[in-house]
Design an enzyme around this catalytic site. Sequence first.
Site, PDB file in Angstrom:
ATOM      1  N   ASP A  16       0.834  -1.210   0.000  1.00 25.16           N
ATOM      2  CA  ASP A  16       0.000   0.000   0.000  1.00 25.16           C
ATOM      3  C   ASP A  16       0.867   1.257   0.000  1.00 25.16           C
ATOM      4  O   ASP A  16       1.987   1.251   0.506  1.00 25.16           O
ATOM      5  CB  ASP A  16      -0.924  -0.019   1.229  1.00 25.16           C
ATOM      6  CG  ASP A  16      -2.069   0.971   1.097  1.00 25.16           C
ATOM      7  OD1 ASP A  16      -2.391   1.375  -0.035  1.00 25.16           O
ATOM      8  OD2 ASP A  16      -2.637   1.346   2.139  1.00 25.16           O
ATOM      9  N   ARG A  29      -1.232   9.007 -10.081  1.00 21.69           N
ATOM     10  CA  ARG A  29      -1.167   7.800  -9.248  1.00 21.69           C
ATOM     11  C   ARG A  29      -0.579   6.612 -10.004  1.00 21.69           C
ATOM     12  O   ARG A  29       0.097   5.757  -9.426  1.00 21.69           O
ATOM     13  CB  ARG A  29      -2.572   7.441  -8.726  1.00 21.69           C
ATOM     14  CG  ARG A  29      -3.156   8.450  -7.763  1.00 21.69           C
ATOM     15  CD  ARG A  29      -4.603   8.080  -7.413  1.00 21.69           C
ATOM     16  NE  ARG A  29      -4.683   6.791  -6.752  1.00 21.69           N
ATOM     17  CZ  ARG A  29      -4.494   6.601  -5.432  1.00 21.69           C
ATOM     18  NH1 ARG A  29      -4.244   7.632  -4.645  1.00 21.69           N
ATOM     19  NH2 ARG A  29      -4.591   5.407  -4.908  1.00 21.69           N
ATOM     20  N   HIS A  33       1.956   3.160  -9.064  1.00 26.00           N
ATOM     21  CA  HIS A  33       1.715   1.730  -9.301  1.00 26.00           C
ATOM     22  C   HIS A  33       2.841   1.138 -10.148  1.00 26.00           C
ATOM     23  O   HIS A  33       3.288   0.011  -9.914  1.00 26.00           O
ATOM     24  CB  HIS A  33       0.370   1.527  -9.998  1.00 26.00           C
ATOM     25  CG  HIS A  33      -0.804   1.985  -9.181  1.00 26.00           C
ATOM     26  ND1 HIS A  33      -0.952   1.652  -7.854  1.00 26.00           N
ATOM     27  CD2 HIS A  33      -1.878   2.763  -9.503  1.00 26.00           C
ATOM     28  CE1 HIS A  33      -2.071   2.205  -7.395  1.00 26.00           C
ATOM     29  NE2 HIS A  33      -2.645   2.880  -8.368  1.00 26.00           N
ATOM     30  N   LEU A 127      10.849 -20.018  -5.000  1.00 24.82           N
ATOM     31  CA  LEU A 127       9.817 -19.287  -4.262  1.00 24.82           C
ATOM     32  C   LEU A 127       8.456 -19.369  -4.962  1.00 24.82           C
ATOM     33  O   LEU A 127       8.383 -19.248  -6.180  1.00 24.82           O
ATOM     34  CB  LEU A 127      10.252 -17.819  -4.133  1.00 24.82           C
ATOM     35  CG  LEU A 127       9.287 -16.884  -3.404  1.00 24.82           C
ATOM     36  CD1 LEU A 127      10.031 -16.099  -2.349  1.00 24.82           C
ATOM     37  CD2 LEU A 127       8.601 -15.932  -4.358  1.00 24.82           C
TER      38      LEU A 127
HETATM   39  C1  IPE Z   1      -5.382  -2.698   0.025  1.00 16.81           C
HETATM   40  O1  IPE Z   1      -5.096  -1.354  -0.123  1.00 16.81           O
HETATM   41  C2  IPE Z   1      -5.413  -3.367  -1.306  1.00 16.81           C
HETATM   42  C3  IPE Z   1      -4.135  -3.476  -1.989  1.00 16.81           C
HETATM   43  C4  IPE Z   1      -2.976  -3.087  -1.554  1.00 16.81           C
HETATM   44  C5  IPE Z   1      -4.200  -4.114  -3.284  1.00 16.81           C
HETATM   45  P1  IPE Z   1      -6.236  -0.251  -0.219  1.00 16.81           P
HETATM   46  O2  IPE Z   1      -5.538   1.046  -0.392  1.00 16.81           O
HETATM   47  O3  IPE Z   1      -7.228  -0.623  -1.250  1.00 16.81           O
HETATM   48  O4  IPE Z   1      -6.919  -0.360   1.206  1.00 16.81           O
HETATM   49  P2  IPE Z   1      -7.842   0.660   1.973  1.00 16.81           P
HETATM   50  O5  IPE Z   1      -8.904   1.101   1.018  1.00 16.81           O
HETATM   51  O6  IPE Z   1      -6.987   1.816   2.396  1.00 16.81           O
HETATM   52  O7  IPE Z   1      -8.363  -0.092   3.152  1.00 16.81           O
HETATM   53  C1  IPE Z   2      -1.838   0.224  -3.223  1.00 14.54           C
HETATM   54  O1  IPE Z   2      -1.565   1.572  -3.294  1.00 14.54           O
HETATM   55  C2  IPE Z   2      -2.035  -0.390  -4.586  1.00 14.54           C
HETATM   56  C3  IPE Z   2      -3.410  -0.761  -4.894  1.00 14.54           C
HETATM   57  C4  IPE Z   2      -4.409  -0.709  -4.065  1.00 14.54           C
HETATM   58  C5  IPE Z   2      -3.666  -1.222  -6.234  1.00 14.54           C
HETATM   59  P1  IPE Z   2      -2.717   2.665  -3.240  1.00 14.54           P
HETATM   60  O2  IPE Z   2      -3.137   2.973  -4.641  1.00 14.54           O
HETATM   61  O3  IPE Z   2      -3.808   2.229  -2.346  1.00 14.54           O
HETATM   62  O4  IPE Z   2      -1.941   3.885  -2.622  1.00 14.54           O
HETATM   63  P2  IPE Z   2      -2.485   4.922  -1.547  1.00 14.54           P
HETATM   64  O5  IPE Z   2      -2.941   4.130  -0.380  1.00 14.54           O
HETATM   65  O6  IPE Z   2      -3.595   5.677  -2.190  1.00 14.54           O
HETATM   66  O7  IPE Z   2      -1.301   5.779  -1.248  1.00 14.54           O
HETATM   67 MG    MG Z   3      -4.142   2.460  -0.366  1.00 16.36          MG
END
Ligand code: IPE
Ligand code: IPE
Ligand code: MG
Length: 238
Positions: A16, A29, A33, A127
């Site tokens: 995350d 964003r 990713h 792995l």
């Molecule tokens: C969890 O992250 C899902 C992934 C990392 C793929 P999110 O960013 O979606 O989680 P919330 O919404 O903050 O709980």
């Molecule tokens: C996690 O990073 C990746 C996915 C959920 C696909 P986020 O996109 O949730 O990044 P933040 O939490 O907004 O920084």
């Molecule tokens: Mg997130």
Amino acid sequence: MQSPDTVPRHVAIVMDGNGRWAKKRYLPRFFGHKAGVDTLVRVIDSCRSRGIRYLTVYAFSSENWRRPEDEVSGLMGLVIVAVTKYLAKLAGDGVRIVIIGDRESVSDRLRKAWDEAEALTRDNTGLTLSVAFNYGGRWDIVQACRRAVAAGLREDQIDEQSLSRFMATAHAPDPDLLIRTGGEMRISNFLLWQMAYTEMVFSDCLWPDFGEAELDQALASFAGRERRFGDVGAMAAR
Ligand code: IPE
Ligand code: IPE
Ligand code: MG
């Protein structure tokens, strides 16, 4: 260097913080990713060199469909790019790739990319990388129940062990350690069934910045924990 018997067999990661990483750099964003994919490939190498046998990563949750359409389509496209860019390397490194999640609602192109990754690495013995994509812990429990019923299991044959065999992670032991980057302290519908006794480490590091130092910090924290599984623990038993 950690002694081999304190190295977790199975590490699960909620990757995350990609969006915030990009925002800090005034980038869309998507670039977070994209950087996150490169981080994952580095972390796979680090896990391999530390003797970790199973790595399960949360790449797209059942709830991530709620994001703006362009972010969702960007993520789907990124998977295809990532498979094209890194599959040969991972296959050559002996990594076995397994996709866990609901494949019904992803595009044919994406399904094909996943199928190819799995087929090419099926017999690898290094792995095991499980990629949770369109995955939700609640979805997993429901699909396991449905498949158990479809397989003809009677009510008295359904128990924790038999149901585990229908979970999407049946090919792996339960995770020993969960790492969540990005500072949030929640599970966000990840491996609900499998994490009954998983040790958890939460890191403020944003996923694209996660490296060997952060991994080693999490592993050191894990090594210092006493896992009791409901028992009284080694100190009390003495
Ligand atoms: C969890 O992250 C899902 C992934 C990392 C793929 P999110 O960013 O979606 O989680 P919330 O919404 O903050 O709980
Ligand atoms: C996690 O990073 C990746 C996915 C959920 C696909 P986020 O996109 O949730 O990044 P933040 O939490 O907004 O920084
Ligand atoms: Mg997130």
